[in-house]
Structures are given as structure tokens and as C-alpha cells.
Design an enzyme around this catalytic site. Structure first.
Site, PDB file in Angstrom:
ATOM      1  N   TYR A 142       0.862  -1.186   0.000  1.00  0.00           N
ATOM      2  CA  TYR A 142       0.000   0.000   0.000  1.00  0.00           C
ATOM      3  C   TYR A 142       0.895   1.231   0.000  1.00  0.00           C
ATOM      4  O   TYR A 142       1.522   1.551   1.011  1.00  0.00           O
ATOM      5  CB  TYR A 142      -0.922  -0.030   1.218  1.00  0.00           C
ATOM      6  CG  TYR A 142      -1.924   1.096   1.317  1.00  0.00           C
ATOM      7  CD1 TYR A 142      -2.168   1.986   0.279  1.00  0.00           C
ATOM      8  CD2 TYR A 142      -2.665   1.263   2.493  1.00  0.00           C
ATOM      9  CE1 TYR A 142      -3.094   3.000   0.385  1.00  0.00           C
ATOM     10  CE2 TYR A 142      -3.604   2.274   2.619  1.00  0.00           C
ATOM     11  CZ  TYR A 142      -3.807   3.153   1.560  1.00  0.00           C
ATOM     12  OH  TYR A 142      -4.722   4.153   1.684  1.00  0.00           O
ATOM     13  N   LYS A 170      -1.497  -1.459  -3.928  1.00  0.00           N
ATOM     14  CA  LYS A 170      -2.573  -0.469  -3.855  1.00  0.00           C
ATOM     15  C   LYS A 170      -1.925   0.898  -4.003  1.00  0.00           C
ATOM     16  O   LYS A 170      -1.134   1.311  -3.154  1.00  0.00           O
ATOM     17  CB  LYS A 170      -3.330  -0.581  -2.528  1.00  0.00           C
ATOM     18  CG  LYS A 170      -4.417   0.477  -2.368  1.00  0.00           C
ATOM     19  CD  LYS A 170      -5.049   0.419  -0.971  1.00  0.00           C
ATOM     20  CE  LYS A 170      -6.055   1.555  -0.793  1.00  0.00           C
ATOM     21  NZ  LYS A 170      -6.599   1.580   0.592  1.00  0.00           N
TER      22      LYS A 170
END
Length: 299
Positions: A142, A170
């Protein structure tokens, strides 16, 4: 068992980063979490991120995180990918959370960039690899420098992609140029972590979304990605443009605040927020109603 995944879409295409419902007195609302998770999967989500930023992970305990994963798995685990957020700015603590999530039955891990302490790229590389080594679960990185203080460089992403369990990223970096290079060079499955850029990121190689607005517009997000992947870019663009007021409205302030307000307006489990987060003001709720209505959301 989680839904079938492919190397190209290891966690499906449409995932929502789920809020953590609390009771009126601030306790964890596991029944509410199960009802909300079921609602989101029924709406068309392939997966749910549990214990992420939108799930107020900085203010939930280790035990609450494990309880939440187990409860959501009990509700939807055979129909959706349940991905547990385990990232912190302490590698050892993140390892504990990764092993705990695996024991609780999670299907995958989300690991955010260590925040506040701003490690160099070599520190990021060792942090992510060490956590990925600690559990036998697929990992989604992320990358959100606006919160973490440091980006994951393209070179570091390429190195991390060599790890057999680091399969996705992400992306909340907000840089389509860097995303283009990183997708091309790393081969990681790329998920938009910035709802306003869902369609643009698809155009440079992303496979899906980890969304906040998915709490209220999952069917539309599903239609958008299905249209794009089938080659109907015009339809995807029309859906994107229709959703612009929703994207804007849900991020006029912190997304978890507006999401809980929107869910409350729809009669869905949400509850209060834990300090230092606060509830939306009456004025903010009224603006949110206007924004959601402009995007076609029924309240």
C-alpha cells in the site's frame, strides 16, 4: 474458501476498504461488521479490506483486529477475499499482526508503507520482505506517501515483486507517470487506491480498485470496470463522470468520517468514530447529501 483468483487479479477487481462499525459506547460492533460485510459483498465486491485506514486501524487493538477478521470471514469468507491490514511503522509489530491475521483465516495481507519514521528505500524493502516472509499469505503493498511521508520508489517495487508472495500494489500515490513505469517494470497486479483515479489507472494497466466510495456505489464501480475490460471505454467514461460528485463529496474531509455518515444515512451499521477522528458536522452531512444525490446515490 475465497473466490477464485488469477495472477492478473489475485484479489478480484472491486474491493472496498471497509469501515469498522462501533456501538454507541465505542465498543467493537461485530454483528454490525458482519451485516455490513454481507451488504458489501451482496452489492458486488470481490473482496474487503479489513483493519485498513478506513477501518480506523490506528485505534483498534490487536485483539479487536483478530476478532474483526474472524467475524467478517464467518459472514462472507466463502464469497469474498478477506484481506487484513497489518501494516504499522514497527516491523516487529506488523509481523505479529500478519501471523495473527493468518491464524484468524485471512485470505491476504495489506501492508502500508511505514509512516512517520520515514525510512529510506532499503528500510522499506526490508520491512515489506520481512513481513511477507512471516506468513504464507499473498501480500498487497500500500503506497500512500501523503499519509506515510515516503513513497515506495519504482526500483523498490520492482525488487519487492521478486518475492513470491508480494503480488499486488494499492496505489494512492496520485502519479500516473510513476504508476505506468512501475506497472510495466514490476508486473505487480495494480489496484487504484484513489477513487478519483480509478478509470485513469485502468488506462495505464491497473486491474481494479480498493475503494472507499464502494461503500455506497459498488454496483457502479463494478459496471465501470466491466465496461472498461470489455472494451467499452465510452461507457466506462460515462460512469466515471457520473460518479465525480460522489468521489468529490466523500473526500471533502476524511473518508472514514464521510463514509460512516453516509452509511448512517442509509441505515447501515457504522456507529461513532474513535478519537482523534470525529463525526461529520451537521453542515458537512448536508453537503454530503447534496454530493451523493448529484451522483445518483439513494439515501
Amino acid at each position: 474458501m475465497a473466490p477464485t483468483s488469477t495472477p492478473q487479479t489475485p484479489f478480484g477487481r472491486v474491493l472496498t476498504a471497509m469501515v469498522t462499525p462501533f456501538t454507541a459506547d465505542g465498543a467493537l460492533d461485530l454483528d454490525g461488521a458482519q451485516r455490513l460485510a454481507t451488504h458489501l459483498v451482496d452489492a458486488g465486491n470481490d473482496g474487503l479490506i479489513i483493519n485498513g485506514t478506513t477501518g480506523e486501524s490506528p485505534t483498534t487493538s490487536n485483539a479487536e483486529k483478530a476478532d474483526l477478521v474472524r467475524a467478517v470471514l464467518e459472514a462472507v469468507g466463502d464469497r469474498a477475499h478477506v484481506v487484513a491490514g497489518v501494516g504499522t511503522n514497527d516491523t516487529h509489530h506488523s509481523i505479529e499482526l500478519a501471523r495473527q491475521a493468518e491464524k484468524a483465516g485471512a485470505h491476504g495481507l495489506l501492508i502500508v508503507t511505514p509512516y512517520y519514521n520515514k525510512p529510506p528505500q532499503e528500510g522499506l524493502y526490508r520491512h515489506f520482505r520481512t513481513i511477507a516472509d512471516a506468513a504464507e499469505l499473498p501480500v498487497m503493498l500500500y503506497d500512500i506517501p501523503g499519509r506515510s511521508g515516503v513513497p515506495i520508489s519504482t526500483e523498490t517495487l520492482v525488487r519487492l515483486a521478486e518475492h513470491p508472495r508480494i503480488v499486488a500494489n494499492k496505489d494512492a500515490k496520485g502519479d500516473l507517470g510513476r504508476a505506468s513505469w512501475a506497472i510495466a517494470r514490476s508486473g505487480l497486479a495494480w489496484y487504484s487506491g484513489d477513487d478519483m483515479l480509478n478509470l485513469p489507472l485502468l488506462s495505464v494497466g491497473a486491474v481494479g480498485f480498493v475503494s472507499v466510495v464502494g461503500h455506497v456505489v459498488t454496483p457502479e464501480l463494478r459496471a465501470l470496470v466491466d465496461a472498461y475490460t470489455s472494451g467499452d471505454v465510452q461507457k466506462a467514461t460515462e460512469i466515471h463522470q457520473k460518479l465525480l460528485p460522489v468521489y468529490t463529496g466523500m473526500f471533502r474531509t476524511q473518508g472514514v468520517m464521510t463514509t460512516k455518515a453516509a452509511l448512517t444515512l442509509q441505515g447501515l451499521p457504522a456507529g461513532p468514530l474513535r478519537a482523534p477522528m470525529v463525526e461529520c458536522s451537521p453542515e458537512e452531512v448536508e453537503q454530503l447529501k447534496i454530493d451523493l444525490a448529484a451522483g445518483g446515490v439513494q439515501l
